[in-house]
Design a protein around this motif. Structure first.
Motif, PDB file in Angstrom:
ATOM      1  N   GLY A 143     -11.694  -0.230  -4.915  1.00  0.00           N
ATOM      2  CA  GLY A 143     -11.059  -1.452  -5.368  1.00  0.00           C
ATOM      3  C   GLY A 143      -9.684  -1.255  -5.973  1.00  0.00           C
ATOM      4  O   GLY A 143      -8.986  -2.227  -6.269  1.00  0.00           O
ATOM      5  N   GLN A 144      -9.279   0.003  -6.159  1.00  0.00           N
ATOM      6  CA  GLN A 144      -7.988   0.308  -6.768  1.00  0.00           C
ATOM      7  C   GLN A 144      -7.004   0.860  -5.733  1.00  0.00           C
ATOM      8  O   GLN A 144      -7.387   1.384  -4.687  1.00  0.00           O
ATOM      9  N   ALA A 145      -5.729   0.711  -6.044  1.00  0.00           N
ATOM     10  CA  ALA A 145      -4.669   1.398  -5.310  1.00  0.00           C
ATOM     11  C   ALA A 145      -3.975   2.317  -6.302  1.00  0.00           C
ATOM     12  O   ALA A 145      -4.099   2.152  -7.513  1.00  0.00           O
ATOM     13  N   ARG A 146      -3.272   3.320  -5.790  1.00  0.00           N
ATOM     14  CA  ARG A 146      -2.483   4.196  -6.658  1.00  0.00           C
ATOM     15  C   ARG A 146      -1.032   4.081  -6.235  1.00  0.00           C
ATOM     16  O   ARG A 146      -0.712   4.100  -5.042  1.00  0.00           O
ATOM     17  N   ALA A 147      -0.134   3.955  -7.213  1.00  0.00           N
ATOM     18  CA  ALA A 147       1.279   3.752  -6.876  1.00  0.00           C
ATOM     19  C   ALA A 147       2.177   4.368  -7.941  1.00  0.00           C
ATOM     20  O   ALA A 147       1.798   4.480  -9.116  1.00  0.00           O
ATOM     21  N   GLY A 189       0.115  -8.900  -4.320  1.00  0.00           N
ATOM     22  CA  GLY A 189       0.498  -9.330  -5.659  1.00  0.00           C
ATOM     23  C   GLY A 189       1.986  -9.544  -5.768  1.00  0.00           C
ATOM     24  O   GLY A 189       2.700  -9.654  -4.757  1.00  0.00           O
ATOM     25  N   THR A 190       2.459  -9.581  -6.992  1.00  0.00           N
ATOM     26  CA  THR A 190       3.879  -9.796  -7.269  1.00  0.00           C
ATOM     27  C   THR A 190       4.358  -8.737  -8.251  1.00  0.00           C
ATOM     28  O   THR A 190       3.686  -8.440  -9.242  1.00  0.00           O
ATOM     29  N   LEU A 191       5.507  -8.162  -7.939  1.00  0.00           N
ATOM     30  CA  LEU A 191       6.152  -7.224  -8.847  1.00  0.00           C
ATOM     31  C   LEU A 191       7.310  -7.966  -9.515  1.00  0.00           C
ATOM     32  O   LEU A 191       8.247  -8.396  -8.843  1.00  0.00           O
ATOM     33  N   THR A 192       7.225  -8.115 -10.820  1.00  0.00           N
ATOM     34  CA  THR A 192       8.295  -8.769 -11.571  1.00  0.00           C
ATOM     35  C   THR A 192       9.283  -7.705 -12.014  1.00  0.00           C
ATOM     36  O   THR A 192       8.929  -6.764 -12.740  1.00  0.00           O
ATOM     37  N   VAL A 193      10.524  -7.836 -11.535  1.00  0.00           N
ATOM     38  CA  VAL A 193      11.585  -6.871 -11.825  1.00  0.00           C
ATOM     39  C   VAL A 193      12.583  -7.540 -12.760  1.00  0.00           C
ATOM     40  O   VAL A 193      13.212  -8.541 -12.399  1.00  0.00           O
ATOM     41  N   GLU A 206       2.308  -5.562  -1.664  1.00  0.00           N
ATOM     42  CA  GLU A 206       0.899  -5.432  -1.277  1.00  0.00           C
ATOM     43  C   GLU A 206       0.510  -3.974  -1.326  1.00  0.00           C
ATOM     44  O   GLU A 206       1.112  -3.129  -0.650  1.00  0.00           O
ATOM     45  N   LEU A 207      -0.478  -3.682  -2.140  1.00  0.00           N
ATOM     46  CA  LEU A 207      -0.977  -2.328  -2.320  1.00  0.00           C
ATOM     47  C   LEU A 207      -2.460  -2.340  -1.963  1.00  0.00           C
ATOM     48  O   LEU A 207      -3.296  -2.735  -2.767  1.00  0.00           O
ATOM     49  N   ALA A 208      -2.772  -1.927  -0.750  1.00  0.00           N
ATOM     50  CA  ALA A 208      -4.148  -2.006  -0.258  1.00  0.00           C
ATOM     51  C   ALA A 208      -5.065  -1.103  -1.072  1.00  0.00           C
ATOM     52  O   ALA A 208      -4.711   0.028  -1.422  1.00  0.00           O
ATOM     53  N   ALA A 209      -6.239  -1.602  -1.371  1.00  0.00           N
ATOM     54  CA  ALA A 209      -7.233  -0.816  -2.095  1.00  0.00           C
ATOM     55  C   ALA A 209      -7.566   0.444  -1.300  1.00  0.00           C
ATOM     56  O   ALA A 209      -7.671   0.419  -0.073  1.00  0.00           O
ATOM     57  N   GLY A 210      -7.717   1.547  -2.002  1.00  0.00           N
ATOM     58  CA  GLY A 210      -8.054   2.806  -1.356  1.00  0.00           C
ATOM     59  C   GLY A 210      -6.865   3.586  -0.857  1.00  0.00           C
ATOM     60  O   GLY A 210      -7.044   4.639  -0.241  1.00  0.00           O
ATOM     61  N   SER A 211      -5.644   3.104  -1.114  1.00  0.00           N
ATOM     62  CA  SER A 211      -4.449   3.752  -0.594  1.00  0.00           C
ATOM     63  C   SER A 211      -3.517   4.189  -1.717  1.00  0.00           C
ATOM     64  O   SER A 211      -3.629   3.742  -2.852  1.00  0.00           O
TER      65      SER A 211
END
Length: 292
Positions: A143-147, A189-193, A206-211
């Motif tokens: 259910g998580q992504a890593r970034a 989602g949205t990245l607020t810069v 978009e950060l797919a779960a598992g990636s």
């Protein structure tokens, strides 16, 4: 750096194999496994005012191991290259320049067995440098992504970056700097810069779960900012890996194949090489090949 996507290449591969009466393997797009004597290396052009360059990766110990990434421009990211573990000279020349000419920038990097490394050209052209980033391809929990984030935008730096739901990814992130990897909820989602002086921008991400991703904040050519999510690794452990064209030679086809099927076989083998990646040339082959 426009490239063919893998979907049409795999379709072409399947068509060729079916025509040859050969089975079609599932998971053909999966990257080849990296052995205990190899590592992964890729390059990014993240300098907004530096023109296109030809990037070179050359083994210090073996002159017959090397790769060329031609006409790399701002925002471009190469696929990972599978390389023998060791020390490499990484250099950049103006696009189209004589390979024997002095490089605009050069450095060395050591690739340890089983590791992944990104070399990024960062900063303004006047003080251009290479940043060596250690990549963590460990997949996140369900259910998580890593970034991680790289601020490659000169506009408004330093930046505050917050993900949907209020997760703060970075505060006052300077130009040409990066963050560590963090786990975040997977999905769109949205990245607020928020620049140091100015109004915040809400940019889709978009950060797919598992990636695992490297998220680049870039200058737009018409002003403002944009975000690009670069896939580092994906469940179930697929790593985007590039290959090297074999130059002269190649795989000989069975002379008994009819002409039509031979042509399809050539297309299928070409698609396969581009889709799954070909290892760097070893000693005895012509040095420096174009990366696919």
């Amino acid at each position: 750096m426009p490239r063919l996507t893998r979907a049409p290449l795999l379709a072409l591969l399947c068509a060729g194999l079916i025509a040859l009466g050969l089975p079609v393997a599932t998971g053909a797009a999966a990257a080849p496994a990296v052995s205990g004597e190899e590592g992964l290396l890729r390059m990014m052009h993240l300098s907004p005012d530096t023109p296109s360059v030809d990037a070179y990766i050359d083994s210090v110990s073996d002159p017959d191991v090397g790769v060329v990434l031609p006409a790399v421009t701002y925002g471009d990211v190469s696929p990972y290259q599978v390389v023998p573990a060791g020390t490499y000279t990484v250099s950049a020349r103006a696009a189209g320049a004589d390979p024997a000419s002095p490089p605009v920038l050069a450095s060395t990097v050591t690739v340890a067995p089983g590791t992944a490394t990104t070399i990024a050209g960062v900063g303004f052209f006047a003080d251009l440098g290479f940043a060596v980033l250690s990549d963590d391809l460990t997949l996140p929990t369900a259910g998580q992504a890593r970034a991680r984030l790289v601020n490659a935008a000169s506009t408004g730096a330093p930046l505050d970056l917050t993900l949907t739901g209020g997760t703060v990814l970075a505060g006052d992130l300077p130009f040409a700097e990066s963050t560590d990897y963090v786990d975040v909820p997977g999905g769109a989602g949205t990245l607020t810069v928020t620049p140091s002086a100015g109004e915040p921008s809400e940019l889709p991400v978009e950060l797919a779960a598992g990636s695992v991703y490297t998220v680049l904040v870039l200058d737009r050519s018409d002003g403002g900012l944009t975000v690009t999510s670069v896939l580092d690794a994906a469940s179930p452990g697929v790593v985007p890996v590039g290959g090297v064209e074999a130059g002269a030679g190649g795989t000989a086809l069975d002379e008994g194949l009819p002409v039509g099927r031979s042509a399809l076989a050539v297309l299928a083998l070409t698609a396969l090489a581009l889709a799954v990646g070909v290892r760097l040339p070893r000693r005895g082959r012509a040095p420096r090949h174009l990366a696919s």
